[in-house]
Design a protein around this motif. Structure first.
Motif, PDB file in Angstrom:
ATOM      1  N   THR A 127     -26.926   3.911 -16.398  1.00 34.70           N
ATOM      2  CA  THR A 127     -26.430   3.484 -15.091  1.00 34.70           C
ATOM      3  C   THR A 127     -26.575   4.560 -14.017  1.00 34.70           C
ATOM      4  OG1 THR A 127     -24.786   2.148 -16.271  1.00 34.70           O
ATOM      5  CG2 THR A 127     -24.444   2.482 -13.900  1.00 34.70           C
ATOM      6  N   TYR A 128     -26.419   5.799 -14.414  1.00 31.75           N
ATOM      7  CA  TYR A 128     -26.350   6.884 -13.431  1.00 31.75           C
ATOM      8  C   TYR A 128     -27.604   7.760 -13.410  1.00 31.75           C
ATOM      9  CZ  TYR A 128     -21.593   5.483 -14.614  1.00 31.75           C
ATOM     10  OH  TYR A 128     -20.468   4.752 -14.888  1.00 31.75           O
ATOM     11  N   VAL A 129     -28.589   7.408 -14.203  1.00 31.23           N
ATOM     12  CA  VAL A 129     -29.770   8.266 -14.351  1.00 31.23           C
ATOM     13  C   VAL A 129     -30.524   8.426 -13.032  1.00 31.23           C
ATOM     14  CG1 VAL A 129     -32.011   8.505 -15.471  1.00 31.23           C
ATOM     15  CG2 VAL A 129     -30.019   7.782 -16.808  1.00 31.23           C
ATOM     16  N   GLU A 130     -30.662   7.355 -12.274  1.00 32.10           N
ATOM     17  CA  GLU A 130     -31.403   7.427 -11.017  1.00 32.10           C
ATOM     18  C   GLU A 130     -30.748   8.421 -10.055  1.00 32.10           C
ATOM     19  OE1 GLU A 130     -32.931   4.580  -7.310  1.00 32.10           O
ATOM     20  OE2 GLU A 130     -31.918   3.687  -9.040  1.00 32.10           O
ATOM     21  N   THR A 131     -29.431   8.339  -9.936  1.00 31.15           N
ATOM     22  CA  THR A 131     -28.713   9.264  -9.054  1.00 31.15           C
ATOM     23  C   THR A 131     -28.876  10.693  -9.526  1.00 31.15           C
ATOM     24  OG1 THR A 131     -27.078   7.555  -8.506  1.00 31.15           O
ATOM     25  CG2 THR A 131     -26.456   9.850  -8.093  1.00 31.15           C
ATOM     26  N   ALA A 132     -28.769  10.901 -10.820  1.00 35.84           N
ATOM     27  CA  ALA A 132     -28.921  12.241 -11.380  1.00 35.84           C
ATOM     28  C   ALA A 132     -30.317  12.789 -11.144  1.00 35.84           C
ATOM     29  CB  ALA A 132     -28.609  12.221 -12.878  1.00 35.84           C
ATOM     30  N   THR A 133     -31.312  11.967 -11.397  1.00 29.29           N
ATOM     31  CA  THR A 133     -32.696  12.414 -11.259  1.00 29.29           C
ATOM     32  C   THR A 133     -33.029  12.775  -9.821  1.00 29.29           C
ATOM     33  OG1 THR A 133     -33.344  11.027 -13.135  1.00 29.29           O
ATOM     34  CG2 THR A 133     -35.099  11.799 -11.692  1.00 29.29           C
ATOM     35  N   GLU A 134     -32.481  12.042  -8.867  1.00 28.57           N
ATOM     36  CA  GLU A 134     -32.691  12.373  -7.457  1.00 28.57           C
ATOM     37  C   GLU A 134     -32.221  13.793  -7.161  1.00 28.57           C
ATOM     38  OE1 GLU A 134     -30.571   9.435  -5.271  1.00 28.57           O
ATOM     39  OE2 GLU A 134     -31.975   7.808  -5.709  1.00 28.57           O
ATOM     40  N   ALA A 135     -31.046  14.126  -7.655  1.00 31.52           N
ATOM     41  CA  ALA A 135     -30.489  15.457  -7.405  1.00 31.52           C
ATOM     42  C   ALA A 135     -31.288  16.531  -8.134  1.00 31.52           C
ATOM     43  CB  ALA A 135     -29.025  15.498  -7.833  1.00 31.52           C
ATOM     44  N   TRP A 136     -31.639  16.267  -9.385  1.00 27.03           N
ATOM     45  CA  TRP A 136     -32.401  17.257 -10.158  1.00 27.03           C
ATOM     46  C   TRP A 136     -33.757  17.529  -9.504  1.00 27.03           C
ATOM     47  CZ3 TRP A 136     -31.485  14.216 -15.335  1.00 27.03           C
ATOM     48  CH2 TRP A 136     -30.130  14.316 -15.692  1.00 27.03           C
ATOM     49  N   THR A 137     -34.377  16.472  -8.985  1.00 28.75           N
ATOM     50  CA  THR A 137     -35.667  16.638  -8.319  1.00 28.75           C
ATOM     51  C   THR A 137     -35.510  17.447  -7.039  1.00 28.75           C
ATOM     52  OG1 THR A 137     -36.467  14.529  -9.227  1.00 28.75           O
ATOM     53  CG2 THR A 137     -37.630  15.422  -7.313  1.00 28.75           C
ATOM     54  N   ALA A 138     -34.465  17.156  -6.278  1.00 26.67           N
ATOM     55  CA  ALA A 138     -34.215  17.889  -5.037  1.00 26.67           C
ATOM     56  C   ALA A 138     -33.965  19.372  -5.301  1.00 26.67           C
ATOM     57  CB  ALA A 138     -33.017  17.287  -4.302  1.00 26.67           C
ATOM     58  N   ALA A 139     -33.361  19.668  -6.455  1.00 26.69           N
ATOM     59  CA  ALA A 139     -33.062  21.057  -6.805  1.00 26.69           C
ATOM     60  C   ALA A 139     -34.234  21.752  -7.485  1.00 26.69           C
ATOM     61  CB  ALA A 139     -31.846  21.101  -7.721  1.00 26.69           C
ATOM     62  N   GLY A 140     -35.271  20.991  -7.839  1.00 20.10           N
ATOM     63  CA  GLY A 140     -36.434  21.574  -8.497  1.00 20.10           C
ATOM     64  C   GLY A 140     -36.228  21.878  -9.960  1.00 20.10           C
ATOM     65  N   VAL A 141     -35.267  21.201 -10.603  1.00 20.02           N
ATOM     66  CA  VAL A 141     -34.989  21.473 -12.016  1.00 20.02           C
ATOM     67  C   VAL A 141     -35.282  20.282 -12.930  1.00 20.02           C
ATOM     68  CG1 VAL A 141     -33.232  23.193 -11.443  1.00 20.02           C
ATOM     69  CG2 VAL A 141     -32.554  20.793 -11.802  1.00 20.02           C
ATOM     70  N   ALA A 142     -35.791  19.196 -12.369  1.00 21.37           N
ATOM     71  CA  ALA A 142     -35.988  17.971 -13.146  1.00 21.37           C
ATOM     72  C   ALA A 142     -36.887  18.183 -14.365  1.00 21.37           C
ATOM     73  CB  ALA A 142     -36.556  16.864 -12.266  1.00 21.37           C
ATOM     74  N   LYS A 143     -37.898  19.036 -14.244  1.00 25.33           N
ATOM     75  CA  LYS A 143     -38.832  19.257 -15.343  1.00 25.33           C
ATOM     76  C   LYS A 143     -38.181  19.976 -16.523  1.00 25.33           C
ATOM     77  CE  LYS A 143     -43.082  19.231 -12.595  1.00 25.33           C
ATOM     78  NZ  LYS A 143     -44.285  20.016 -12.188  1.00 25.33           N
TER      79      LYS A 143
END
Length: 223
Positions: A95-111
Motif C-alpha cells: 500500500t505504501y511502496v509508491e510513497t516510499a519509493t518517491e522519497a527514496w528516489t528524491a534522496a538518491g538512495v533508491a538503488k
C-alpha cells in the motif's frame, strides 16, 4: 513524532540544533496528506538522524528493516550506507511502496533499497542462515517481535545489533491497567529481553523507546 516524555520546547530546541533533511521533512508532510490516520507510525527526525549516524559509525553494509510503512526509517538508514551497502525492507502490504519509493528516489538512495512484500517472518527465514546482517530495525506488528528477534539474532555479524521500536508505547507498558493486545505484547517482550542471558540490551528513551540488542560477547581477558 517527538521522543516520549520530552517537553515540547526541549524537543523543538533539540531538533532545531540537529542536522536537517528536506526529503524527510517532505515525506512527513506527504504521509500526513495521504495517510492521516497512520502518519504517527513514522519515526521522528531525532530518531532518524540517530539511526543514520549509527549506520555510519558502525560501518554497516547490510541492513534489514522489518516494517517500512511510507519509508521514513528506511530513508534514514539508507542515508548512512556506503555506496555498495544494501538495505532489505520487509512489509506485509504494498500500500505504501509508491510513497516510499518517491522519497527514496528524491534522496538518491533508491538503488540501495530492496523492498520485499509479504509476511516478514517468512522473508527473514529465507535469508541466508550465516551471519551477514550488520544492523536490523524492527518496527512492525508488536506480537511478532519475539519471532523477528530470534530470526535475526543468528544472522548478525560480530559487530551486528538490532534496534526495536516502540518499546515504551507512549508509557502504556508501565500502566498495569492497560491490557490491550499490543501493550501486553510489548510488555512481555521487554520483560523477556531483560531476562535473557544470551543477549545484551539497553532501552533508549528516543522516539517511542528503542531497545538496542546484541548477542552477549565473551569478556576479553587482559593481561
Amino acid at each position: 513524532m517527538k521522543s516520549f516524555g520530552i517537553p515540547e520546547l526541549i524537543h523543538e530546541y533539540a531538533i532545531e540544533r540537529s542536522s536537517g533533511d528536506p526529503v524527510a521533512k517532505d515525506l512527513a508532510v506527504t504521509t500526513q496528506e495521504r495517510f492521516p490516520d497512520r502518519a504517527r507510525m513514522n519515526i521522528g527526525h531525532d530518531q532518524g538522524r540517530f539511526m543514520q549516524m549509527l549506520v555510519e559509525v558502525t560501518g554497516a553494509r547490510t541492513v534489514v528493516e522489518v516494517g517500512t510503512f511510507t519509508g521514513m526509517s528506511a530513508l534514514w538508514l539508507a542515508r548512512g550506507l556506503p555506496t555498495d551497502g544494501r538495505l532489505i525492507c520487509f512489509d506485509l502490504v504494498d500500500t505504501y511502496v509508491e510513497t516510499a519509493t518517491e522519497a527514496w528516489t528524491a534522496a538518491g538512495v533508491a538503488k540501495s533499497i530492496e523492498m520485499r512484500v509479504g509476511p516478514a517472518a517468512d522473508g527473514l527465514a529465507a535469508l541466508p542462515a550465516e551471519p551477514h546482517i550488520d544492523l536490523a530495525f524492527i518496527d512492525a506488528d508488536k506480537t511478532g517481535y519475539p519471532n523477528y528477534l530470534d530470526l535475526l539474532l543468528p544472522r548478525l555479524t560480530d559487530r551486528g545489533a538490532i534496534l526495536v521500536d516502540n518499546v515504551l508505547w507512549s508509557g502504556a507498558v508501565v500502566d498495569p491497567a492497560n491490557t490491550s493486545r499490543d501493550t501486553v505484547a510489548l510488555r512481555e517482550f521487554n520483560d523477556d529481553v531483560a531476562q535473557r542471558n544470551d543477549i545484551e540490551a539497553v532501552i533508549l528513551t528516543v522516539g517511542d523507546g528503542i531497545t538496542m540488542i546484541r548477542p552477549k560477547r565473551t569478556p576479553a581477558v587482559h593481561d
